[in-house]
Design a protein around this motif. Sequence first.
Motif, PDB file in Angstrom:
ATOM      1  N   PHE A 289      31.964  52.096  37.989  1.00 43.52           N
ATOM      2  CA  PHE A 289      30.667  52.041  37.034  1.00 43.52           C
ATOM      3  C   PHE A 289      30.683  50.861  36.970  1.00 43.52           C
ATOM      4  N   SER A 290      29.312  50.464  37.217  1.00 44.09           N
ATOM      5  CA  SER A 290      29.269  49.247  36.766  1.00 44.09           C
ATOM      6  C   SER A 290      28.683  49.079  35.415  1.00 44.09           C
ATOM      7  N   ARG A 291      29.565  48.942  34.361  1.00 43.56           N
ATOM      8  CA  ARG A 291      29.042  48.154  32.896  1.00 43.56           C
ATOM      9  C   ARG A 291      27.856  47.240  32.772  1.00 43.56           C
ATOM     10  N   SER A 292      27.708  46.665  33.199  1.00 49.65           N
ATOM     11  CA  SER A 292      26.949  45.309  33.420  1.00 49.65           C
ATOM     12  C   SER A 292      25.628  45.757  33.587  1.00 49.65           C
ATOM     13  N   LYS A 293      25.787  46.821  35.398  1.00 52.65           N
ATOM     14  CA  LYS A 293      24.499  47.076  36.487  1.00 52.65           C
ATOM     15  C   LYS A 293      24.359  48.855  36.001  1.00 52.65           C
ATOM     16  N   ASN A 294      24.865  49.123  34.627  1.00 50.67           N
ATOM     17  CA  ASN A 294      24.865  50.212  34.054  1.00 50.67           C
ATOM     18  C   ASN A 294      24.498  51.668  36.291  1.00 50.67           C
ATOM     19  N   ARG A 295      25.641  51.649  36.445  1.00 54.66           N
ATOM     20  CA  ARG A 295      25.591  52.123  37.852  1.00 54.66           C
ATOM     21  C   ARG A 295      26.648  52.057  38.538  1.00 54.66           C
ATOM     22  N   ILE A 296      26.925  53.331  39.906  1.00 57.68           N
ATOM     23  CA  ILE A 296      28.005  53.008  41.014  1.00 57.68           C
ATOM     24  C   ILE A 296      27.567  52.887  41.815  1.00 57.68           C
ATOM     25  N   TRP A 297      28.926  51.300  41.833  1.00 56.62           N
ATOM     26  CA  TRP A 297      29.045  50.486  42.608  1.00 56.62           C
ATOM     27  C   TRP A 297      30.109  50.794  43.390  1.00 56.62           C
ATOM     28  N   THR A 298      29.903  50.323  44.885  1.00 56.54           N
ATOM     29  CA  THR A 298      31.638  49.801  46.083  1.00 56.54           C
ATOM     30  C   THR A 298      32.014  48.822  45.499  1.00 56.54           C
ATOM     31  N   LYS A 299      33.052  49.024  45.721  1.00 52.82           N
ATOM     32  CA  LYS A 299      33.724  47.058  45.884  1.00 52.82           C
ATOM     33  C   LYS A 299      33.344  46.623  47.063  1.00 52.82           C
ATOM     34  N   GLY A 300      32.503  45.689  46.982  1.00 52.47           N
ATOM     35  CA  GLY A 300      32.282  45.134  48.406  1.00 52.47           C
ATOM     36  C   GLY A 300      30.850  45.281  49.332  1.00 52.47           C
ATOM     37  N   GLU A 301      30.252  46.179  48.499  1.00 56.15           N
ATOM     38  CA  GLU A 301      29.416  46.889  48.706  1.00 56.15           C
ATOM     39  C   GLU A 301      27.889  45.079  49.872  1.00 56.15           C
ATOM     40  N   THR A 302      27.654  44.262  48.832  1.00 58.71           N
ATOM     41  CA  THR A 302      27.488  42.900  49.345  1.00 58.71           C
ATOM     42  C   THR A 302      28.142  41.747  50.802  1.00 58.71           C
ATOM     43  N   SER A 303      29.583  41.936  49.813  1.00 59.52           N
ATOM     44  CA  SER A 303      30.627  40.359  49.990  1.00 59.52           C
ATOM     45  C   SER A 303      31.168  40.869  51.827  1.00 59.52           C
ATOM     46  N   GLY A 304      31.306  42.996  51.345  1.00 57.35           N
ATOM     47  CA  GLY A 304      31.881  43.176  52.668  1.00 57.35           C
ATOM     48  C   GLY A 304      33.562  43.009  53.074  1.00 57.35           C
ATOM     49  N   ASN A 305      33.961  42.304  51.469  1.00 59.47           N
ATOM     50  CA  ASN A 305      35.771  42.897  50.622  1.00 59.47           C
ATOM     51  C   ASN A 305      35.591  44.058  49.914  1.00 59.47           C
ATOM     52  N   THR A 306      35.971  45.188  50.710  1.00 58.68           N
ATOM     53  CA  THR A 306      35.902  46.325  50.281  1.00 58.68           C
ATOM     54  C   THR A 306      37.904  46.329  49.831  1.00 58.68           C
ATOM     55  N   LEU A 307      37.985  47.589  49.068  1.00 55.39           N
ATOM     56  CA  LEU A 307      39.051  48.091  49.034  1.00 55.39           C
ATOM     57  C   LEU A 307      39.082  49.368  49.624  1.00 55.39           C
ATOM     58  N   SER A 308      39.863  48.962  50.488  1.00 57.04           N
ATOM     59  CA  SER A 308      40.144  50.403  51.321  1.00 57.04           C
ATOM     60  C   SER A 308      41.677  51.275  50.106  1.00 57.04           C
ATOM     61  N   VAL A 309      41.100  52.741  50.329  1.00 59.01           N
ATOM     62  CA  VAL A 309      42.039  53.718  49.033  1.00 59.01           C
ATOM     63  C   VAL A 309      43.272  53.926  50.093  1.00 59.01           C
ATOM     64  N   LYS A 310      44.981  53.027  49.119  1.00 55.85           N
ATOM     65  CA  LYS A 310      45.777  54.623  49.942  1.00 55.85           C
ATOM     66  C   LYS A 310      46.119  55.117  48.830  1.00 55.85           C
ATOM     67  N   LYS A 311      46.440  54.807  47.733  1.00 54.80           N
ATOM     68  CA  LYS A 311      46.449  55.835  46.612  1.00 54.80           C
ATOM     69  C   LYS A 311      46.650  56.060  45.933  1.00 54.80           C
ATOM     70  N   ILE A 312      45.456  56.841  45.246  1.00 57.58           N
ATOM     71  CA  ILE A 312      45.927  57.228  43.748  1.00 57.58           C
ATOM     72  C   ILE A 312      46.384  57.621  42.508  1.00 57.58           C
ATOM     73  N   ILE A 313      46.696  57.052  41.642  1.00 61.46           N
ATOM     74  CA  ILE A 313      48.060  57.837  40.594  1.00 61.46           C
ATOM     75  C   ILE A 313      47.584  57.241  38.935  1.00 61.46           C
ATOM     76  N   SER A 314      47.364  58.747  38.121  1.00 65.48           N
ATOM     77  CA  SER A 314      46.806  58.264  37.319  1.00 65.48           C
ATOM     78  C   SER A 314      48.169  58.392  36.130  1.00 65.48           C
ATOM     79  N   ASP A 315      47.909  57.162  34.617  1.00 68.37           N
ATOM     80  CA  ASP A 315      49.376  57.335  33.883  1.00 68.37           C
ATOM     81  C   ASP A 315      49.706  58.848  33.411  1.00 68.37           C
TER      82      ASP A 315
END
Length: 195
Positions: A48-74
């Motif tokens: 969630f982009s605080r500056s754009k105030n919307r959802i955005w997927t990393k790499g949506e314009t550049s193509g430099n995405t981040l593919s999830v391998k694992k999600i961990i909470s603290d």
Amino acid sequence: MNNLNFEKTGGLLPVIVQDYRNLQVLMLGYMNQEALNITRTTKQVTFFSRSKNRIWTKGETSGNTLSVKKIISDCDQDTLLILAKPNGPTCHTGNQSCFATQGNFLYELEASLEDRLRSGDQDSYTKKLMDQGLNKVIQKFGEESVELIIEAKDQNKNLFLNEAADMLYHFLVLLQAKETSLKEVEDKLIERRKK
């Protein structure tokens, strides 16, 4: 991870993203529940982009995405750590990481080699070498190793460093050819150090 505490942090959880191969910190972002749901579903890191105030997927314009391998909470369930595979540079400046870190150059070079091989760029020396097969990669690594040994017996530091760089580069190519990684070699060294 079902009990994440979005209320504690005003509806946005801080998210640290690390390269799953070498644990280099790539970036920090924020997720609301929707961004987390999209990330889980698509396996692409979405914020969630605080500056754009919307959802955005990393790499949506550049193509430099981040593919999830694992999600961990603290331990407090109010921060996430995502281990991801970067598909290109993570930072908008073109750097692998948004944090100016030193000591990760070899991992950045390894990622660059992966990108060159995946791109299929026929002008890439790395691609041309890999296309010649494993035996050619091994031969080239052997040649560079011998050249380093020869320069090691002499006193010309510049020639020695050039040959060391050549050998290290070809070692990384050999790792690619063997479908293994620098991190696996590092892990083996760490394992040995403990003995």
